[in-house]
Design an enzyme around this catalytic site. Structure first.
Site, PDB file in Angstrom:
ATOM      1  CD  GLU A  51      -7.381  -1.754   2.089  1.00  0.00           C
ATOM      2  OE1 GLU A  51      -8.505  -2.300   2.032  1.00  0.00           O
ATOM      3  OE2 GLU A  51      -6.392  -2.145   1.455  1.00  0.00           O
ATOM      4  CE  LYS A  68      -2.358  -7.191  -4.111  1.00  0.00           C
ATOM      5  NZ  LYS A  68      -2.933  -5.947  -3.592  1.00  0.00           N
TER       6      LYS A  68
END
Length: 309
Positions: free
Chosen positions: A30, A164
């Site tokens: 990405e 995260k």
């Protein structure tokens, strides 16, 4: 995952197309970390380092982005430079691709957009840092990353370091289960927490080598359960992670600061990430780079094992 022709609006780099046609390993990468995740000029250095790691393991890197309105799977040095240095690079999820393409703009692809374009080109393995997920205030804001629903309909293997810790990890795992997205821990029975090796949540299945992941990929194809993604969650090494006490303190301070400042919804994530960066003296970014390189390495090994099978 079955190989398919790319969509007419997608350009696959010659090196990537040749590798796919020959059945050689390819790893999609990405591009949001390049444009939005790291400061300049370190971002371009890391982009090259990640591709070099993939090549070193015998696979072909295919960084995904929209450049000049063209969705590209595999970038040359010039295009990589555009993503890293231009000030008008949009952060692009699947829903944004057509708008950016129609306007002939530049776009850095999220996990969702990268998975969509890579899978459409026939790439089986994708490496990233961390997945998007359910946000902590989702009960009132309904804020959930588009990564989740895209992975629910995209049959690609994603190597990541979990999600995260600023997100609601437990709720994210519940959503992945509901959406039929399989998650396995690589060398661990615990779901990683990006900055930390353990998010505090278990995983139901564990794999311990690339060949085992490749075997799962082949079994999914044989059973017809590869319509959704396979998430391979690799924990960051303890010696490269944020220390546990620092992580907990800084995260708690960041959440309190966001509450005091009235930060809500989609603004919470960039606020907390900026706080982590400042409060750790750049330590959070160093963790980010370390785990992205490690995930790219593992993804290349999985792609090689899958291609060799």
């Amino acid at each position: 995952m079955t190989t398919s022709a790319p969509h007419p609006g997608v350009v696959v780099a010659p090196e990537v197309a040749e590798a796919l046609a020959a059945g050689r390993p390819v790893v999609a990468l990405e591009s949001t970390i390049i444009s939005h995740g790291l400061p300049r000029p370190r971002n371009l250095e890391v982009a090259h380092e990640v591709e070099d790691v993939v090549r070193h393991e015998g696979a072909v890197p295919a960084t995904v982005a929209v450049v000049g309105g063209v969705a590209r799977v595999g970038l040359d040095a010039e295009a990589l430079g555009v993503v890293a240095t231009s000030d008008d690079v949009a952060k692009v999820s699947v829903r944004d691709l057509a708008v950016v393409a129609a306007r002939r703009g530049h776009g850095a692809t999220t996990v969702a957009a990268t998975a969509h374009l890579a899978a459409g080109a026939g790439i089986a393995v994708f490496a990233t840092g961390g997945l998007g997920g359910v946000h902590r205030e989702a009960a009132s804001t309904w804020d959930e990353s588009a990564d989740l629903v895209t992975l629910a309909r995209t049959g690609i293997t994603v190597v990541c370091a979990g999600v995260k810790s600023i997100l609601d990890v437990g709720a994210t795992l519940e959503r992945l289960e509901t959406l039929g997205v399989a998650a396995v821990g690589y060398g661990t029975d615990r779901f990683p927490g990006f900055y930390r090796p353990d998010s505090g949540h278990p995983v139901e299945w564990r794999v311990d080598d690339p060949e085992e992941v490749a075997a799962v990929m082949r079994a999914r194809a044989a059973l017809g359960t590869d319509g959704a993604a396979l998430v391979v969650a690799q924990p960051v090494r303890e010696d490269e992670a944020l220390p546990a006490d620092v992580h907990e303190r800084v995260l708690a301070e960041g959440l309190a600061a966001a509450e005091a400042a009235g930060v809500r919804g989609k603004d919470v994530t960039p606020f907390l990430l900026a706080h982590l960066h400042e409060a750790t003296g750049g330590g959070s970014l160093r963790v980010n780079v370390a785990l992205v390189l490690a995930n790219a390495r593992l993804a290349a090994r999985i792609a090689a094992a899958h291609a060799g099978g």
